[in-house]
Design a protein around this motif. Structure first.
Motif, short mmCIF file in Angstrom:
data_model
loop_
_atom_site.label_atom_id
_atom_site.label_comp_id
_atom_site.label_asym_id
_atom_site.label_seq_id
_atom_site.Cartn_x
_atom_site.Cartn_y
_atom_site.Cartn_z
N LYS A 426 0.86 -1.20 0.00
CA LYS A 426 0.00 0.00 0.00
C LYS A 426 0.89 1.24 0.00
CE LYS A 426 -3.95 1.91 2.52
NZ LYS A 426 -3.41 3.17 3.03
N HIS A 429 2.54 1.57 -3.34
CA HIS A 429 1.62 2.05 -4.39
C HIS A 429 1.51 3.58 -4.33
CE1 HIS A 429 -2.33 2.69 -6.38
NE2 HIS A 429 -1.87 1.75 -7.19
N ASP A 446 0.62 -11.81 -3.05
CA ASP A 446 -0.83 -11.97 -2.90
C ASP A 446 -1.49 -11.11 -3.99
OD1 ASP A 446 -3.48 -11.84 -2.21
OD2 ASP A 446 -3.12 -11.62 -0.06
N HIS A 447 -1.79 -11.73 -5.11
CA HIS A 447 -2.24 -10.97 -6.28
C HIS A 447 -3.59 -10.30 -6.06
CE1 HIS A 447 0.61 -14.01 -8.23
NE2 HIS A 447 1.26 -12.88 -8.04
N LYS A 448 -4.47 -11.02 -5.37
CA LYS A 448 -5.80 -10.43 -5.13
C LYS A 448 -5.65 -9.13 -4.34
CE LYS A 448 -9.00 -14.26 -5.26
NZ LYS A 448 -9.40 -15.40 -4.44
N ALA A 449 -4.78 -9.19 -3.30
CA ALA A 449 -4.57 -8.00 -2.46
C ALA A 449 -3.96 -6.87 -3.27
CB ALA A 449 -3.67 -8.37 -1.27
N ILE A 451 -4.28 -6.31 -6.49
CA ILE A 451 -5.30 -5.76 -7.40
C ILE A 451 -6.24 -4.83 -6.61
CG2 ILE A 451 -7.32 -6.40 -8.81
CD1 ILE A 451 -5.66 -8.94 -9.62
N LYS A 452 -6.56 -5.27 -5.39
CA LYS A 452 -7.43 -4.46 -4.52
C LYS A 452 -6.78 -3.10 -4.22
CE LYS A 452 -10.39 -5.61 -0.70
NZ LYS A 452 -10.46 -6.48 0.46
N LEU A 453 -5.46 -3.11 -4.09
CA LEU A 453 -4.74 -1.86 -3.80
C LEU A 453 -4.67 -0.96 -5.02
CD1 LEU A 453 -1.66 -3.12 -1.71
CD2 LEU A 453 -3.56 -1.70 -0.89
N GLY A 454 -5.02 -1.52 -6.19
CA GLY A 454 -4.99 -0.70 -7.40
C GLY A 454 -3.87 -1.04 -8.36
N THR A 457 -1.79 -6.16 -12.11
CA THR A 457 -0.94 -7.28 -11.69
C THR A 457 -0.82 -8.32 -12.79
OG1 THR A 457 -1.73 -6.89 -9.46
CG2 THR A 457 -0.66 -9.01 -9.86
N ARG A 466 -9.14 -8.19 -15.32
CA ARG A 466 -9.06 -6.75 -15.45
C ARG A 466 -7.82 -6.32 -16.24
NH1 ARG A 466 -8.07 -3.44 -10.34
NH2 ARG A 466 -7.39 -1.57 -11.42
#
Ligand code: NAI
Ligand code: UGA
Length: 484
Positions: A426, A429, A446-449, A451-454, A457, A466
């Motif tokens: 975070k 980023h 952790d790819h999901k995390a 992507i969530k951070l923006g 990936t 996406r």
């Protein structure tokens, strides 16, 4: 004869750890590790060992000066030894016949000549270096042609199977110890001497004896099989990216078959290290020399696939970054060929970085163990670039990963260091250029995390819906209407 004195020629990644463990487990044996490099020996005798290997320092600290000695006095150590390991480097030849493929045995030959010259009593000479089949025969010829009267030698093959980063554990708990010897009474006696050393800590059922040639070939075959698994799963990873399958899931499903097994099926940016490519090329060369072109082509494909994989990854980075990385800063995490080592020999990181530098990228490189000078040396070396001055201006080595990502367009993960998983992405980023990208060449984050951070990936062997919008290839894969 009962072995009391061991000499090991070559204080490298194999000679150093192997003989440290022998000294530790066999307090009744004096072990001298010798090298022609004064610098290497000086480092082995200092607080900062020349190689990083978990737990190695503790073993060295306990034995050094007791029954473990590092010295440049090669001749004296050979003279005093009952058993001599040859652990020198056997790189791919860079000149003459077999250039780029055959193993260069000049260091082995030099050792054999020195042993013959200085030996005054009978000795067991052990090939620990990885060598082509029948190298022991050449050593025997050199020794017998130069031996002093009354002196005799027995040559054994005892290839090393340790992997860097886990060397001490591998040495303490080997899957097997392989000893190849001459099929004669004297050969069997020599095998028994070396077996006695390993018996100090290795269970007898793990010590295998074979003919010398089988032992030599088993080492090349083992590395070829391991490399082949990595190339096989990497080939599948390209299919996964093109189809929407996930290579981790595929590897897990495939590896559950007990006939296949789950190890060595981690898709990656490619295999590196000093040995896989060298030993594969050596095998290819041997097959060609023996007029077995189909065998040669088969194993050649394993290394070709590896080159394809790392090039594919580098091209994908450029493609995702809107087809240009010129003047863009990219943070590179990891330069070693695998985690828990500072070794960069044949590291895929070198090749990916070189491709990106060729495209004009600025690289902010962070590796927890590789020295700054090593990274600079590798990336400016003539085999990678003919523009070392330009490259020097494009690279910067960082001690702090958070500084490395400042104003960077992307993070590129090239080594699977555990610490990379724990970084505060975070925070990273926030200080990066947007859109911020992560290219995970080791599938560790952790790819999901992310992507969530923006983060946009990208990883090996999987695509995220996406991000795939940014990419053209494989976008509308017609699952039921595929024509080659
Ligand atoms: N690095 C690894 O993890 C493994 C390597 N091997 C094999 O073991 C052998 C050694 O590999 P590394 O230890 O990685 O090499 P290395 O390059 O780390 O060490 C070799 C050492 O031998 C010394 N040397 C060369 N010629 C000499 C001579 N005539 N007299 C005294 N010293 C001499 C060099 O100065 C160097 O320090 C190679 O054949 C390699 O294929 C096998 C298993 C694992
Ligand atoms: O002869 C040698 O030098 C040694 O070569 C390898 O050991 P090493 O090269 O130190 O390391 P590995 O763990 O085998 O990894 C080699 C490369 O393959 C990569 N790899 C490994 C496993 C995997 O599933 N996926 C993958 O990409 C690693 O990241 C690394 O770049 C072998 O594992 C050892 O048994 C052998 O003794």
């Amino acid at each position: 004869m009962v072995v009391k004195n061991v000499c090991c020629i070559g204080a490298g990644y194999v000679g150093g750890p192997t003989c440290s463990v022998i000294a530790w487990k066999c307090p009744d044996i004096q072990v001298h590790v010798v090298d022609k490099s004064e610098m290497r020996i000086k480092q082995w005798n200092s607080d900062k060992l020349p190689i990083y290997e978990p737990d190695l320092e503790d073993v060295v600290r306990e034995c050094r000066g007791r029954n473990l000695f590092f010295t440049n006095n090669i001749e004296a150590a050979i003279k005093a030894a009952d058993l001599i390991f040859i652990s020198v480097n056997t790189p791919t030849k860079t000149y003459g016949i077999g250039k780029g493929r055959a193993a260069d045995l000049k260091h082995i030959e030099m050792c054999a000549r020195t042993i013959a010259e200085v030996s005054e009593g009978n000795k067991i000479v052990v090939e620990k270096s990885t060598v082509p089949v029948r190298a022991a025969e050449s050593i025997t010829h050199i020794l017998s042609a130069n031996t002093k009267p009354g002196v005799s030698f027995q040559i054994l093959s005892n290839p090393e199977f340790l992997a860097e980063g886990t060397a001490i554990d591998n040495l303490l708990n080997p899957d097997r110890v392989l000893i190849g010897g001459e099929e004669s009474e004297a050969g069997a006696a020599a095998v028994a001497e070396l077996t006695w050393i390993y018996n100090h800590w290795v269970p007898p059922e793990r010590i295998i004896t074979t003919s010398t040639w089988s032992s030599e070939l088993s080492k090349l075959a083992s590395n070829a099989f391991l490399a082949q698994r990595v190339s096989s799963i990497n080939a599948i990873s390209a299919l996964c990216e093109a189809t929407g399958a996930d290579v981790t899931q595929v590897a897990s499903a495939v590896g559950k078959d007990s006939r296949i097994g789950s190890k060595f099926l981690t898709a990656s940016v490619g295999f590196g290290g000093s040995c896989f490519q060298k030993d594969l090329l050596n095998l290819v060369y041997i097959a060609e020399c023996l007029n077995l072109p189909e065998v040669a082509m088969y194993w050649q494909q394993v290394t070709d696939m590896n080159v394809y994989q790392r090039t594919r990854f580098a091209k994908r980075i450029v493609e995702c970054l809107f087809n240009t990385v010129a003047d863009k800063s990219l943070a590179v995490f990891g330069f070693a060929f695998k985690k828990n080592t500072g070794d960069t020999r044949e590291s895929p990181a070198k090749y990916v970085c070189s491709h990106l530098l060729e495209e004009g990228a600025r690289l902010n490189i962070y590796d927890p163990k590789v020295e700054k000078i090593q990274i600079e040396h590798d990336l400016t070396c003539p085999t990678l670039t003919n523009e070392p001055e330009r490259v020097k201006k494009l690279i910067e080595i960082f001690d702090d990963p958070y500084e490395a990502v400042r104003d960077a367009h992307a993070i590129v993960v090239l080594t699977e260091w555990d610490e990379f998983k724990k970084f505060d992405y975070k925070r990273m980023h926030e200080v990066m250029k947007k859109p911020a990208f992560v290219f995970d060449g080791r599938k560790i984050l952790d790819h999901k995390a992310l992507i969530k951070l923006g983060f946009h990936t990208e990883t090996i062997g999987k695509r995220f819906t996406r991000n795939s919008l940014l990419r053209s290839s494989g976008e509308h894969f017609p699952a039921f209407a595929w024509t080659p």
